[in-house]
Design a protein around this motif. Sequence first.
Motif, mmCIF file in Angstrom:
data_model
loop_
_atom_site.group_PDB
_atom_site.id
_atom_site.type_symbol
_atom_site.label_atom_id
_atom_site.label_comp_id
_atom_site.label_asym_id
_atom_site.label_seq_id
_atom_site.Cartn_x
_atom_site.Cartn_y
_atom_site.Cartn_z
ATOM 1 N N THR A 12 -7.820 -49.455 -34.968
ATOM 2 C CA THR A 12 -6.848 -49.882 -35.977
ATOM 3 C C THR A 12 -5.760 -50.728 -35.325
ATOM 4 O O THR A 12 -4.802 -51.101 -35.981
ATOM 5 C CB THR A 12 -6.211 -48.670 -36.684
ATOM 6 N N GLY A 13 -5.919 -51.021 -34.053
ATOM 7 C CA GLY A 13 -4.987 -51.838 -33.286
ATOM 8 C C GLY A 13 -4.600 -51.140 -32.005
ATOM 9 O O GLY A 13 -4.461 -49.911 -31.975
ATOM 10 N N GLY A 30 -16.740 -54.287 -26.619
ATOM 11 C CA GLY A 30 -15.660 -54.944 -27.329
ATOM 12 C C GLY A 30 -15.023 -54.058 -28.366
ATOM 13 O O GLY A 30 -15.118 -52.834 -28.308
ATOM 14 N N PHE A 31 -14.395 -54.714 -29.360
ATOM 15 C CA PHE A 31 -13.597 -54.008 -30.349
ATOM 16 C C PHE A 31 -13.828 -54.603 -31.739
ATOM 17 O O PHE A 31 -14.025 -55.809 -31.880
ATOM 18 C CB PHE A 31 -12.114 -54.108 -29.997
ATOM 19 N N TYR A 32 -13.778 -53.752 -32.742
ATOM 20 C CA TYR A 32 -13.937 -54.150 -34.139
ATOM 21 C C TYR A 32 -12.753 -53.565 -34.894
ATOM 22 O O TYR A 32 -12.502 -52.363 -34.819
ATOM 23 C CB TYR A 32 -15.263 -53.592 -34.684
ATOM 24 N N LEU A 33 -12.006 -54.419 -35.601
ATOM 25 C CA LEU A 33 -10.818 -53.969 -36.317
ATOM 26 C C LEU A 33 -11.229 -53.255 -37.615
ATOM 27 O O LEU A 33 -11.932 -53.815 -38.450
ATOM 28 C CB LEU A 33 -9.898 -55.147 -36.631
ATOM 29 N N ARG A 39 -3.130 -55.720 -39.041
ATOM 30 C CA ARG A 39 -2.287 -56.031 -37.876
ATOM 31 C C ARG A 39 -3.146 -56.660 -36.792
ATOM 32 O O ARG A 39 -4.341 -56.828 -36.970
ATOM 33 C CB ARG A 39 -1.610 -54.767 -37.352
ATOM 34 N N GLU A 40 -2.516 -57.013 -35.667
ATOM 35 C CA GLU A 40 -3.266 -57.562 -34.555
ATOM 36 C C GLU A 40 -4.220 -56.509 -33.999
ATOM 37 O O GLU A 40 -3.940 -55.319 -34.034
ATOM 38 C CB GLU A 40 -2.332 -57.996 -33.413
ATOM 39 N N MET A 41 -5.317 -56.979 -33.422
ATOM 40 C CA MET A 41 -6.221 -56.049 -32.735
ATOM 41 C C MET A 41 -5.552 -55.527 -31.471
ATOM 42 O O MET A 41 -5.583 -54.345 -31.180
ATOM 43 C CB MET A 41 -7.532 -56.742 -32.382
ATOM 44 N N TYR A 64 -14.154 -59.422 -29.611
ATOM 45 C CA TYR A 64 -13.110 -58.924 -30.508
ATOM 46 C C TYR A 64 -13.391 -59.444 -31.920
ATOM 47 O O TYR A 64 -13.263 -60.640 -32.170
ATOM 48 C CB TYR A 64 -11.736 -59.407 -30.041
ATOM 49 N N ASN A 65 -13.772 -58.553 -32.836
ATOM 50 C CA ASN A 65 -14.066 -58.946 -34.205
ATOM 51 C C ASN A 65 -12.920 -58.497 -35.107
ATOM 52 O O ASN A 65 -12.676 -57.310 -35.288
ATOM 53 C CB ASN A 65 -15.387 -58.318 -34.679
#
Length: 190
Positions: A12-13, A30-33, A39-41, A64-65
């Motif tokens: 969630t950030g 990586g990361f998925y929002l 908000r920003e990742m 980063y998605n």
Amino acid sequence: LILVQDGVSLITGLNVGRNTTLKCSSISCGFYLANASNREMVRNVNRSGSVITDSNITLDGGYYNGNKVNQSGPSQADHTPMAALGFYGISNLIIKNLTVYNASAFAIDIVNYSNATVNNCSLLARTTISNLNTDGVDLRGPGTQATLSSLTILPGDDAIALNARNYVSTLVGPYNLGGDITNTIISNIT
């Protein structure tokens, strides 16, 4: 602090502080929002538009998605653009070897900075008609000593935006006050 990511995480950030390295150990991490994070990742903890508050932050590698279609829009509640990666009041920032995809606003937003490097990254907007204001890299002053190199950018708007104007309102949030941009090198951009 060195955080090594070895898979994919739903977030969630993330707020990162000074002297932090966020490193992805392979191309498949990586990361998925998460939906409705709005908000920003990744952003620095002590955001400021007027003074340098954080330093020595590195993001190295990863995917980063930003999950644009499941966020509220291109701006946060305080009008700060909803960038995938946002740094406000930062010195000695390094962003390298990563891919940002599908951010709500800018892939990378760097404001009020000294010595920022973005190298060997792919910054890709979703290929749909709703790509308005999806910049690749957005630099906002006051800022000095930025190097942007070896970047592949598919934006919905500006590939690289240099915003040196002074903002007299919170039109773009409380951290985007504006100012001069100096000593900037931009090379090898596709």
